[in-house]
Design a protein around this motif. Structure first.
Motif, PDB file in Angstrom:
ATOM      1  N   THR A  48     -10.853 -64.453  24.952  1.00 51.45           N
ATOM      2  CA  THR A  48     -12.037 -63.822  24.400  1.00 51.45           C
ATOM      3  C   THR A  48     -12.043 -63.985  22.889  1.00 51.45           C
ATOM      4  O   THR A  48     -11.006 -64.116  22.243  1.00 51.45           O
ATOM      5  CB  THR A  48     -12.073 -62.323  24.755  1.00 51.45           C
ATOM      6  N   LEU A  49     -13.235 -63.988  22.308  1.00 52.71           N
ATOM      7  CA  LEU A  49     -13.387 -64.286  20.891  1.00 52.71           C
ATOM      8  C   LEU A  49     -12.648 -63.305  19.997  1.00 52.71           C
ATOM      9  O   LEU A  49     -12.211 -63.661  18.908  1.00 52.71           O
ATOM     10  CB  LEU A  49     -14.880 -64.292  20.533  1.00 52.71           C
ATOM     11  N   ASP A  50     -12.489 -62.054  20.460  1.00 57.65           N
ATOM     12  CA  ASP A  50     -11.902 -61.044  19.584  1.00 57.65           C
ATOM     13  C   ASP A  50     -10.372 -61.010  19.654  1.00 57.65           C
ATOM     14  O   ASP A  50      -9.742 -60.257  18.919  1.00 57.65           O
ATOM     15  CB  ASP A  50     -12.465 -59.658  19.926  1.00 57.65           C
ATOM     16  N   LYS A  51      -9.771 -61.809  20.530  1.00 61.60           N
ATOM     17  CA  LYS A  51      -8.316 -61.759  20.660  1.00 61.60           C
ATOM     18  C   LYS A  51      -7.621 -63.049  20.260  1.00 61.60           C
ATOM     19  O   LYS A  51      -6.556 -63.023  19.665  1.00 61.60           O
ATOM     20  CB  LYS A  51      -7.938 -61.389  22.097  1.00 61.60           C
ATOM     21  N   LEU A  52      -8.198 -64.193  20.626  1.00 56.30           N
ATOM     22  CA  LEU A  52      -7.567 -65.464  20.289  1.00 56.30           C
ATOM     23  C   LEU A  52      -8.154 -65.975  18.983  1.00 56.30           C
ATOM     24  O   LEU A  52      -9.288 -66.426  18.924  1.00 56.30           O
ATOM     25  CB  LEU A  52      -7.805 -66.488  21.402  1.00 56.30           C
ATOM     26  N   GLY A  73       5.085 -87.997  16.472  1.00 55.51           N
ATOM     27  CA  GLY A  73       5.207 -86.552  16.440  1.00 55.51           C
ATOM     28  C   GLY A  73       3.922 -85.943  15.908  1.00 55.51           C
ATOM     29  O   GLY A  73       3.198 -86.580  15.132  1.00 55.51           O
ATOM     30  N   PHE A  74       3.609 -84.732  16.314  1.00 55.60           N
ATOM     31  CA  PHE A  74       2.385 -84.103  15.826  1.00 55.60           C
ATOM     32  C   PHE A  74       2.563 -82.604  15.629  1.00 55.60           C
ATOM     33  O   PHE A  74       3.406 -81.968  16.257  1.00 55.60           O
ATOM     34  CB  PHE A  74       1.207 -84.357  16.784  1.00 55.60           C
ATOM     35  N   ARG A  75       1.742 -82.074  14.723  1.00 51.09           N
ATOM     36  CA  ARG A  75       1.568 -80.638  14.543  1.00 51.09           C
ATOM     37  C   ARG A  75       0.068 -80.398  14.406  1.00 51.09           C
ATOM     38  O   ARG A  75      -0.625 -81.102  13.665  1.00 51.09           O
ATOM     39  CB  ARG A  75       2.286 -80.118  13.288  1.00 51.09           C
ATOM     40  N   ILE A  76      -0.436 -79.389  15.111  1.00 53.33           N
ATOM     41  CA  ILE A  76      -1.864 -79.080  15.076  1.00 53.33           C
ATOM     42  C   ILE A  76      -2.056 -77.592  14.818  1.00 53.33           C
ATOM     43  O   ILE A  76      -1.393 -76.747  15.433  1.00 53.33           O
ATOM     44  CB  ILE A  76      -2.545 -79.471  16.403  1.00 53.33           C
ATOM     45  N   TYR A  77      -2.967 -77.294  13.890  1.00 57.52           N
ATOM     46  CA  TYR A  77      -3.333 -75.920  13.567  1.00 57.52           C
ATOM     47  C   TYR A  77      -4.833 -75.752  13.797  1.00 57.52           C
ATOM     48  O   TYR A  77      -5.627 -76.582  13.346  1.00 57.52           O
ATOM     49  CB  TYR A  77      -3.026 -75.598  12.101  1.00 57.52           C
ATOM     50  N   LYS A  78      -5.206 -74.666  14.468  1.00 63.30           N
ATOM     51  CA  LYS A  78      -6.617 -74.342  14.666  1.00 63.30           C
ATOM     52  C   LYS A  78      -6.835 -72.861  14.360  1.00 63.30           C
ATOM     53  O   LYS A  78      -5.992 -72.022  14.714  1.00 63.30           O
ATOM     54  CB  LYS A  78      -7.061 -74.620  16.101  1.00 63.30           C
ATOM     55  N   LYS A  79      -7.955 -72.575  13.718  1.00 59.20           N
ATOM     56  CA  LYS A  79      -8.278 -71.186  13.400  1.00 59.20           C
ATOM     57  C   LYS A  79      -9.778 -70.967  13.556  1.00 59.20           C
ATOM     58  O   LYS A  79     -10.577 -71.812  13.148  1.00 59.20           O
ATOM     59  CB  LYS A  79      -7.851 -70.839  11.961  1.00 59.20           C
ATOM     60  N   ARG A  80     -10.133 -69.845  14.152  1.00 58.86           N
ATOM     61  CA  ARG A  80     -11.553 -69.528  14.309  1.00 58.86           C
ATOM     62  C   ARG A  80     -12.206 -69.307  12.947  1.00 58.86           C
ATOM     63  O   ARG A  80     -11.550 -68.859  12.016  1.00 58.86           O
ATOM     64  CB  ARG A  80     -11.718 -68.257  15.167  1.00 58.86           C
TER      65      ARG A  80
END
Length: 259
Positions: A48-52, A73-80
């Motif tokens: 849900t949008l309010d938790k993740l 090798g990889f590193r991935i960052y994601k943020k709302r």
């Protein structure tokens, strides 16, 4: 007399077995709204949008060519709501080649480095930028199309993928997302496959992506392995070795002017 007794018994057993299979295949399929709820519950509601709010993942990608297999090798960052950053490292001879992509929600750049020294950077535009916008989303294929317009999804029935019972979802071509079909596991209610038609040098090709080896990390079910096939031939395999949710990522990590 013996044959007469045994044959009906065998017939009854076969009939019962077939009837059981028939009953299993005709279990009422959930509606799209029910499927969405079950899909979210399968992730303990954290989709849900309010938790993740953010994720961080790292691992390896194996690229398969005619002559060799290349590991990155990889590193991935994601943020709302839509911030994204990725690092890819490839060992070539005695040098390490690095590719970094940063997307601040509006604009994106990619930076090429050799041996830790930046060689050049460029702004991403057109299809490259649209591709990064798509990559920045936290939702999986089913939720993306569902939130776009559930009328674009048709429940086609049950199918088996590699022996696993799945719910097949057909995606209308009006959807902005590239999926043609999505398969949802009837067991954990998560995507285990999708396919799409893409163009390469003016010719259509079938891309199939399989999600495998599901793990539970901090209440989130995720596939720790993904395999991509093009026209039936394996193109690459991704292994996720580390996965974290709500990692506490600062906006400065995605600031184009600070990086």
């Amino acid at each position: 007399m013996i044959s007469f007794i045994k044959l009906p018994t065998i017939a009854i057993i076969i009939f019962a077995f077939v009837s059981q299979l028939f009953a299993e295949e005709n279990v009422e399929i959930p509606t799209l709204d029910e499927l969405k709820r079950l899909h979210i519950e399968g992730n303990n509601g954290q989709y849900t949008l309010d938790k993740l709010n953010s994720i961080f993942a790292s691992g390896r990608i194996l690229y398969y060519t005619e002559d060799e297999t290349i590991e990155r090798g990889f590193r991935i960052y994601k943020k709302r709501p839509n911030k994204f950053r990725s690092f890819y490292e490839t060992k070539l001879a005695k040098k390490i080649v690095q590719l970094e992509v940063i997307y601040d929600g509006e604009n994106a750049i990619q930076i090429f480095s050799h041996g830790g020294r930046e060689v050049y950077r460029e702004n991403l535009q057109g299809e490259a930028l649209e591709s990064i916008k798509f990559e920045s989303k936290l939702e999986g294929p089913f939720l993306l199309v569902m939130e776009e317009n559930k009328q674009y999804i048709t429940i086609a029935g049950y199918e088996y993928i590699e022996g696993e019972k799945c719910i097949l979802l057909e995606i209308d071509e009006r959807s902005q997302y590239p999926y043609r079909n999505i398969w949802i596991s009837a067991e954990n209610l998560q995507e285990i496959k999708f396919d799409r038609i893409t163009l390469a040098e003016g010719e259509e090709q079938l891309e199939e992506v399989f999600y495998r080896n599901f793990k539970n990390m901090q209440g989130i079910l995720f596939a720790s392995r993904m395999d991509k096939f093009i026209n039936g031939k394996r193109n690459f395999t991704t292994f996720v070795d580390d996965f974290n949710v709500n990692y506490g990522l600062y906006d400065s990590l995605f600031d184009l002017d600070l990086n």
